[in-house]
Scaffold this motif. Structure first.
Motif, PDB file in Angstrom:
ATOM      1  N   MET A   1       9.840  20.041  47.373  1.00 38.82           N
ATOM      2  CA  MET A   1       9.443  19.428  46.113  1.00 38.82           C
ATOM      3  C   MET A   1       8.749  20.435  45.200  1.00 38.82           C
ATOM      4  SD  MET A   1       9.519  16.646  44.517  1.00 38.82           S
ATOM      5  CE  MET A   1       8.760  15.819  43.192  1.00 38.82           C
ATOM      6  N   PHE A   2       7.924  21.266  45.829  1.00 44.06           N
ATOM      7  CA  PHE A   2       7.202  22.286  45.050  1.00 44.06           C
ATOM      8  C   PHE A   2       8.163  23.238  44.355  1.00 44.06           C
ATOM      9  CE2 PHE A   2       5.451  26.615  45.003  1.00 44.06           C
ATOM     10  CZ  PHE A   2       4.415  26.427  44.100  1.00 44.06           C
ATOM     11  N   TRP A   3       9.214  23.661  45.076  1.00 41.42           N
ATOM     12  CA  TRP A   3      10.157  24.621  44.503  1.00 41.42           C
ATOM     13  C   TRP A   3      11.002  24.006  43.405  1.00 41.42           C
ATOM     14  CZ3 TRP A   3       8.849  29.296  44.964  1.00 41.42           C
ATOM     15  CH2 TRP A   3       8.200  29.745  46.100  1.00 41.42           C
ATOM     16  N   LYS A   4      11.240  22.702  43.464  1.00 42.16           N
ATOM     17  CA  LYS A   4      11.958  22.029  42.384  1.00 42.16           C
ATOM     18  C   LYS A   4      11.134  22.037  41.106  1.00 42.16           C
ATOM     19  CE  LYS A   4      14.826  18.881  45.070  1.00 42.16           C
ATOM     20  NZ  LYS A   4      15.164  17.480  45.346  1.00 42.16           N
ATOM     21  N   ILE A   5       9.840  21.810  41.243  1.00 42.35           N
ATOM     22  CA  ILE A   5       8.952  21.826  40.072  1.00 42.35           C
ATOM     23  C   ILE A   5       8.868  23.236  39.501  1.00 42.35           C
ATOM     24  CG2 ILE A   5       6.565  21.496  39.314  1.00 42.35           C
ATOM     25  CD1 ILE A   5       6.369  19.234  41.383  1.00 42.35           C
ATOM     26  N   VAL A   6       8.716  24.225  40.362  1.00 39.85           N
ATOM     27  CA  VAL A   6       8.652  25.617  39.911  1.00 39.85           C
ATOM     28  C   VAL A   6       9.972  26.015  39.252  1.00 39.85           C
ATOM     29  CG1 VAL A   6       8.460  28.011  40.683  1.00 39.85           C
ATOM     30  CG2 VAL A   6       6.894  26.293  41.575  1.00 39.85           C
ATOM     31  N   GLY A   7      11.092  25.616  39.848  1.00 40.90           N
ATOM     32  CA  GLY A   7      12.398  25.928  39.268  1.00 40.90           C
ATOM     33  C   GLY A   7      12.580  25.279  37.903  1.00 40.90           C
ATOM     34  N   ALA A   8      12.146  24.024  37.771  1.00 41.58           N
ATOM     35  CA  ALA A   8      12.246  23.333  36.484  1.00 41.58           C
ATOM     36  C   ALA A   8      11.374  24.020  35.435  1.00 41.58           C
ATOM     37  CB  ALA A   8      11.854  21.872  36.643  1.00 41.58           C
ATOM     38  N   LEU A   9      10.191  24.449  35.835  1.00 43.19           N
ATOM     39  CA  LEU A   9       9.307  25.155  34.898  1.00 43.19           C
ATOM     40  C   LEU A   9       9.906  26.491  34.474  1.00 43.19           C
ATOM     41  CD1 LEU A   9       5.788  24.443  36.432  1.00 43.19           C
ATOM     42  CD2 LEU A   9       6.751  23.517  34.322  1.00 43.19           C
ATOM     43  N   VAL A  10      10.528  27.201  35.395  1.00 40.91           N
ATOM     44  CA  VAL A  10      11.162  28.484  35.068  1.00 40.91           C
ATOM     45  C   VAL A  10      12.338  28.261  34.125  1.00 40.91           C
ATOM     46  CG1 VAL A  10      12.505  30.396  36.020  1.00 40.91           C
ATOM     47  CG2 VAL A  10      10.387  29.698  37.120  1.00 40.91           C
ATOM     48  N   VAL A  11      13.152  27.247  34.389  1.00 41.94           N
ATOM     49  CA  VAL A  11      14.286  26.945  33.519  1.00 41.94           C
ATOM     50  C   VAL A  11      13.792  26.552  32.127  1.00 41.94           C
ATOM     51  CG1 VAL A  11      16.175  25.309  33.140  1.00 41.94           C
ATOM     52  CG2 VAL A  11      15.871  26.365  35.387  1.00 41.94           C
ATOM     53  N   ALA A  12      12.751  25.726  32.059  1.00 44.07           N
ATOM     54  CA  ALA A  12      12.195  25.317  30.760  1.00 44.07           C
ATOM     55  C   ALA A  12      11.638  26.539  30.020  1.00 44.07           C
ATOM     56  CB  ALA A  12      11.110  24.268  30.954  1.00 44.07           C
ATOM     57  N   TRP A  13      10.963  27.452  30.745  1.00 47.11           N
ATOM     58  CA  TRP A  13      10.391  28.649  30.120  1.00 47.11           C
ATOM     59  C   TRP A  13      11.493  29.545  29.566  1.00 47.11           C
ATOM     60  CZ3 TRP A  13      10.578  33.867  31.903  1.00 47.11           C
ATOM     61  CH2 TRP A  13       9.785  34.726  31.172  1.00 47.11           C
ATOM     62  N   VAL A  14      12.574  29.729  30.324  1.00 46.20           N
ATOM     63  CA  VAL A  14      13.691  30.553  29.857  1.00 46.20           C
ATOM     64  C   VAL A  14      14.345  29.912  28.636  1.00 46.20           C
ATOM     65  CG1 VAL A  14      16.001  31.383  30.466  1.00 46.20           C
ATOM     66  CG2 VAL A  14      14.125  31.659  32.086  1.00 46.20           C
ATOM     67  N   ALA A  15      14.495  28.589  28.663  1.00 49.80           N
ATOM     68  CA  ALA A  15      15.098  27.897  27.527  1.00 49.80           C
ATOM     69  C   ALA A  15      14.247  28.078  26.271  1.00 49.80           C
ATOM     70  CB  ALA A  15      15.265  26.413  27.848  1.00 49.80           C
ATOM     71  N   PHE A  16      12.924  27.940  26.406  1.00 47.76           N
ATOM     72  CA  PHE A  16      12.042  28.140  25.258  1.00 47.76           C
ATOM     73  C   PHE A  16      12.067  29.585  24.762  1.00 47.76           C
ATOM     74  CE2 PHE A  16       9.723  24.181  26.530  1.00 47.76           C
ATOM     75  CZ  PHE A  16       9.970  23.500  25.354  1.00 47.76           C
ATOM     76  N   MET A  17      12.177  30.535  25.669  1.00 51.38           N
ATOM     77  CA  MET A  17      12.246  31.938  25.275  1.00 51.38           C
ATOM     78  C   MET A  17      13.528  32.224  24.494  1.00 51.38           C
ATOM     79  SD  MET A  17       9.468  33.361  26.187  1.00 51.38           S
ATOM     80  CE  MET A  17       9.812  35.078  26.088  1.00 51.38           C
ATOM     81  N   VAL A  18      14.652  31.706  24.957  1.00 50.44           N
ATOM     82  CA  VAL A  18      15.922  31.905  24.258  1.00 50.44           C
ATOM     83  C   VAL A  18      15.892  31.216  22.906  1.00 50.44           C
ATOM     84  CG1 VAL A  18      18.385  31.345  24.325  1.00 50.44           C
ATOM     85  CG2 VAL A  18      17.257  32.259  26.366  1.00 50.44           C
ATOM     86  N   LEU A  19      15.387  29.990  22.869  1.00 48.13           N
ATOM     87  CA  LEU A  19      15.285  29.251  21.610  1.00 48.13           C
ATOM     88  C   LEU A  19      14.373  29.977  20.627  1.00 48.13           C
ATOM     89  CD1 LEU A  19      16.194  26.609  20.251  1.00 48.13           C
ATOM     90  CD2 LEU A  19      14.085  25.584  21.102  1.00 48.13           C
ATOM     91  N   GLY A  20      13.263  30.494  21.106  1.00 52.19           N
ATOM     92  CA  GLY A  20      12.349  31.244  20.242  1.00 52.19           C
ATOM     93  C   GLY A  20      12.977  32.524  19.713  1.00 52.19           C
ATOM     94  N   ALA A  21      13.761  33.193  20.548  1.00 43.99           N
ATOM     95  CA  ALA A  21      14.426  34.421  20.101  1.00 43.99           C
ATOM     96  C   ALA A  21      15.455  34.113  19.022  1.00 43.99           C
ATOM     97  CB  ALA A  21      15.085  35.121  21.286  1.00 43.99           C
ATOM     98  N   VAL A  22      16.217  33.044  19.202  1.00 45.88           N
ATOM     99  CA  VAL A  22      17.241  32.674  18.222  1.00 45.88           C
ATOM    100  C   VAL A  22      16.585  32.270  16.904  1.00 45.88           C
ATOM    101  CG1 VAL A  22      19.026  30.972  17.693  1.00 45.88           C
ATOM    102  CG2 VAL A  22      18.974  32.070  19.929  1.00 45.88           C
ATOM    103  N   ILE A  23      15.571  31.418  16.978  1.00 44.55           N
ATOM    104  CA  ILE A  23      14.888  30.973  15.753  1.00 44.55           C
ATOM    105  C   ILE A  23      14.208  32.155  15.066  1.00 44.55           C
ATOM    106  CG2 ILE A  23      12.971  29.579  14.902  1.00 44.55           C
ATOM    107  CD1 ILE A  23      13.756  27.460  16.944  1.00 44.55           C
ATOM    108  N   GLY A  24      13.614  33.062  15.824  1.00 43.67           N
ATOM    109  CA  GLY A  24      12.980  34.242  15.248  1.00 43.67           C
ATOM    110  C   GLY A  24      13.985  35.138  14.543  1.00 43.67           C
ATOM    111  N   PHE A  25      15.153  35.319  15.159  1.00 48.68           N
ATOM    112  CA  PHE A  25      16.192  36.143  14.542  1.00 48.68           C
ATOM    113  C   PHE A  25      16.682  35.516  13.247  1.00 48.68           C
ATOM    114  CE2 PHE A  25      20.729  36.956  13.915  1.00 48.68           C
ATOM    115  CZ  PHE A  25      20.680  38.329  13.721  1.00 48.68           C
TER     116      PHE A  25
END
Length: 63
Positions: free
Chosen positions: A1-25
């Motif tokens: 269960m712990f790794w699912k939460i960590v994995g979801a947080l990592v996926v959400a963080w990567v998604a926000f990073m990509v979205l921020g890069a696109v919006i910034g560009f």
């Protein structure tokens, strides 16, 4: 269960990073287009002011 939460947080963080890069560009691109357009507008206005706005005798005066 712990790794699912960590994995979801990592996926959400990567998604926000990509979205921020696109919006910034996109923001930077629009900013540079606005700057270049403003310089072109000022250049055209300056050219028209320097040349004295000579009227073309072939042009129809509507006013």
């Amino acid at each position: 269960m712990f790794w699912k939460i960590v994995g979801a947080l990592v996926v959400a963080w990567v998604a926000f990073m990509v979205l921020g890069a696109v919006i910034g560009f996109v923001f930077k691109a629009v900013l540079w287009i606005a700057i270049i357009g403003g310089i072109a507008f000022l250049g055209a206005a300056g050219y028209k002011a320097i040349t004295g706005g000579k009227k073309d005798p072939r042009r129809i005066n509507r006013y």
